[in-house]
Motif scaffolding. Sequence first.
Motif, PDB file in Angstrom:
ATOM      1  N   MET A   1       0.847  -1.176   0.000  1.00  0.00           N
ATOM      2  CA  MET A   1       0.000   0.000   0.000  1.00  0.00           C
ATOM      3  C   MET A   1       0.896   1.245   0.000  1.00  0.00           C
ATOM      4  O   MET A   1       1.781   1.370   0.840  1.00  0.00           O
ATOM      5  N   PRO A   2       0.667   2.149  -0.923  1.00  0.00           N
ATOM      6  CA  PRO A   2       1.517   3.337  -1.027  1.00  0.00           C
ATOM      7  C   PRO A   2       1.424   4.293   0.161  1.00  0.00           C
ATOM      8  O   PRO A   2       2.301   5.112   0.364  1.00  0.00           O
ATOM      9  N   ILE A   3       0.342   4.206   0.939  1.00  0.00           N
ATOM     10  CA  ILE A   3       0.224   5.052   2.127  1.00  0.00           C
ATOM     11  C   ILE A   3       0.054   4.143   3.339  1.00  0.00           C
ATOM     12  O   ILE A   3      -0.852   3.309   3.376  1.00  0.00           O
ATOM     13  N   ARG A   4       0.962   4.301   4.300  1.00  0.00           N
ATOM     14  CA  ARG A   4       0.869   3.537   5.558  1.00  0.00           C
ATOM     15  C   ARG A   4       0.368   4.484   6.631  1.00  0.00           C
ATOM     16  O   ARG A   4       0.899   5.584   6.791  1.00  0.00           O
ATOM     17  N   PHE A   5      -0.628   4.038   7.357  1.00  0.00           N
ATOM     18  CA  PHE A   5      -1.199   4.843   8.427  1.00  0.00           C
ATOM     19  C   PHE A   5      -0.671   4.321   9.754  1.00  0.00           C
ATOM     20  O   PHE A   5      -0.936   3.190  10.133  1.00  0.00           O
ATOM     21  N   GLU A   6       0.106   5.149  10.444  1.00  0.00           N
ATOM     22  CA  GLU A   6       0.729   4.770  11.705  1.00  0.00           C
ATOM     23  C   GLU A   6       0.377   5.815  12.754  1.00  0.00           C
ATOM     24  O   GLU A   6       0.845   6.940  12.682  1.00  0.00           O
ATOM     25  N   ASP A   7      -0.404   5.435  13.743  1.00  0.00           N
ATOM     26  CA  ASP A   7      -0.821   6.352  14.809  1.00  0.00           C
ATOM     27  C   ASP A   7      -1.333   7.664  14.212  1.00  0.00           C
ATOM     28  O   ASP A   7      -2.363   7.682  13.585  1.00  0.00           O
ATOM     29  N   ARG A   8      -0.564   8.737  14.380  1.00  0.00           N
ATOM     30  CA  ARG A   8      -0.976  10.058  13.881  1.00  0.00           C
ATOM     31  C   ARG A   8      -0.348  10.415  12.547  1.00  0.00           C
ATOM     32  O   ARG A   8      -0.581  11.504  12.038  1.00  0.00           O
ATOM     33  N   ARG A  11       2.288   7.877   6.099  1.00  0.00           N
ATOM     34  CA  ARG A  11       3.556   7.849   5.369  1.00  0.00           C
ATOM     35  C   ARG A  11       3.293   7.463   3.912  1.00  0.00           C
ATOM     36  O   ARG A  11       2.816   6.380   3.622  1.00  0.00           O
ATOM     37  N   PHE A  12       3.635   8.390   3.020  1.00  0.00           N
ATOM     38  CA  PHE A  12       3.440   8.188   1.587  1.00  0.00           C
ATOM     39  C   PHE A  12       4.728   7.608   1.009  1.00  0.00           C
ATOM     40  O   PHE A  12       5.810   8.149   1.232  1.00  0.00           O
ATOM     41  N   GLU A  13       4.593   6.515   0.225  1.00  0.00           N
ATOM     42  CA  GLU A  13       5.768   5.863  -0.354  1.00  0.00           C
ATOM     43  C   GLU A  13       5.513   5.542  -1.820  1.00  0.00           C
ATOM     44  O   GLU A  13       4.468   4.980  -2.156  1.00  0.00           O
ATOM     45  N   GLY A  14       6.449   5.901  -2.662  1.00  0.00           N
ATOM     46  CA  GLY A  14       6.345   5.596  -4.086  1.00  0.00           C
ATOM     47  C   GLY A  14       5.232   6.381  -4.754  1.00  0.00           C
ATOM     48  O   GLY A  14       4.903   7.501  -4.361  1.00  0.00           O
ATOM     49  N   ALA A  15       4.634   5.771  -5.772  1.00  0.00           N
ATOM     50  CA  ALA A  15       3.556   6.407  -6.524  1.00  0.00           C
ATOM     51  C   ALA A  15       2.241   6.182  -5.794  1.00  0.00           C
ATOM     52  O   ALA A  15       1.782   5.053  -5.660  1.00  0.00           O
ATOM     53  N   CYS A  16       1.638   7.258  -5.324  1.00  0.00           N
ATOM     54  CA  CYS A  16       0.385   7.192  -4.578  1.00  0.00           C
ATOM     55  C   CYS A  16      -0.763   7.485  -5.545  1.00  0.00           C
ATOM     56  O   CYS A  16      -0.827   8.559  -6.132  1.00  0.00           O
ATOM     57  N   THR A  17      -1.664   6.521  -5.693  1.00  0.00           N
ATOM     58  CA  THR A  17      -2.677   6.550  -6.739  1.00  0.00           C
ATOM     59  C   THR A  17      -4.054   6.955  -6.220  1.00  0.00           C
ATOM     60  O   THR A  17      -4.280   7.082  -5.021  1.00  0.00           O
ATOM     61  N   VAL A  18      -4.973   7.098  -7.148  1.00  0.00           N
ATOM     62  CA  VAL A  18      -6.336   7.507  -6.836  1.00  0.00           C
ATOM     63  C   VAL A  18      -7.014   6.526  -5.884  1.00  0.00           C
ATOM     64  O   VAL A  18      -7.873   6.920  -5.087  1.00  0.00           O
ATOM     65  N   GLU A  19      -6.642   5.280  -5.913  1.00  0.00           N
ATOM     66  CA  GLU A  19      -7.255   4.274  -5.042  1.00  0.00           C
ATOM     67  C   GLU A  19      -7.044   4.580  -3.560  1.00  0.00           C
ATOM     68  O   GLU A  19      -7.753   4.064  -2.708  1.00  0.00           O
ATOM     69  N   GLU A  20      -6.079   5.417  -3.253  1.00  0.00           N
ATOM     70  CA  GLU A  20      -5.773   5.761  -1.862  1.00  0.00           C
ATOM     71  C   GLU A  20      -6.601   6.934  -1.352  1.00  0.00           C
ATOM     72  O   GLU A  20      -6.552   7.248  -0.161  1.00  0.00           O
ATOM     73  N   ALA A  21      -7.360   7.594  -2.208  1.00  0.00           N
ATOM     74  CA  ALA A  21      -8.065   8.820  -1.813  1.00  0.00           C
ATOM     75  C   ALA A  21      -9.097   8.583  -0.714  1.00  0.00           C
ATOM     76  O   ALA A  21      -9.130   9.331   0.277  1.00  0.00           O
ATOM     77  N   ILE A  22      -9.934   7.591  -0.857  1.00  0.00           N
ATOM     78  CA  ILE A  22     -10.968   7.358   0.150  1.00  0.00           C
ATOM     79  C   ILE A  22     -10.363   6.899   1.470  1.00  0.00           C
ATOM     80  O   ILE A  22     -10.713   7.454   2.524  1.00  0.00           O
TER      81      ILE A  22
END
Length: 81
Positions: A1-8, A11-22
């Motif tokens: 997953m291009p975005i990792r959610f950790e506590d607060r 973290r964005f990594e690599g190519a972050c796509t439209v699928e991550e918006a919601i």
Amino acid sequence: MPIRFEDRTARFEGACTVEEAIPLAEWLGAAEAPRLDLGGCTALHTALLQVLLAAGAPVAVPPEDAFLKEWVMPVLGKRPP
């Protein structure tokens, strides 16, 4: 997953796509005092940029990618040092 959610922090990594918006919007709405780490982001879909603009969360770590640093960071309201 291009975005990792950790506590607060998201973290964005690599190519972050439209699928991550919601998932990003939902996390930003639920997280208390969310922060953004764009350090590892190499591409950011405009849908994600719109979510970030609407949320107004602070960028704790600016992107290293030259394009994102030059064109996206000023739009988000912070210029990296």
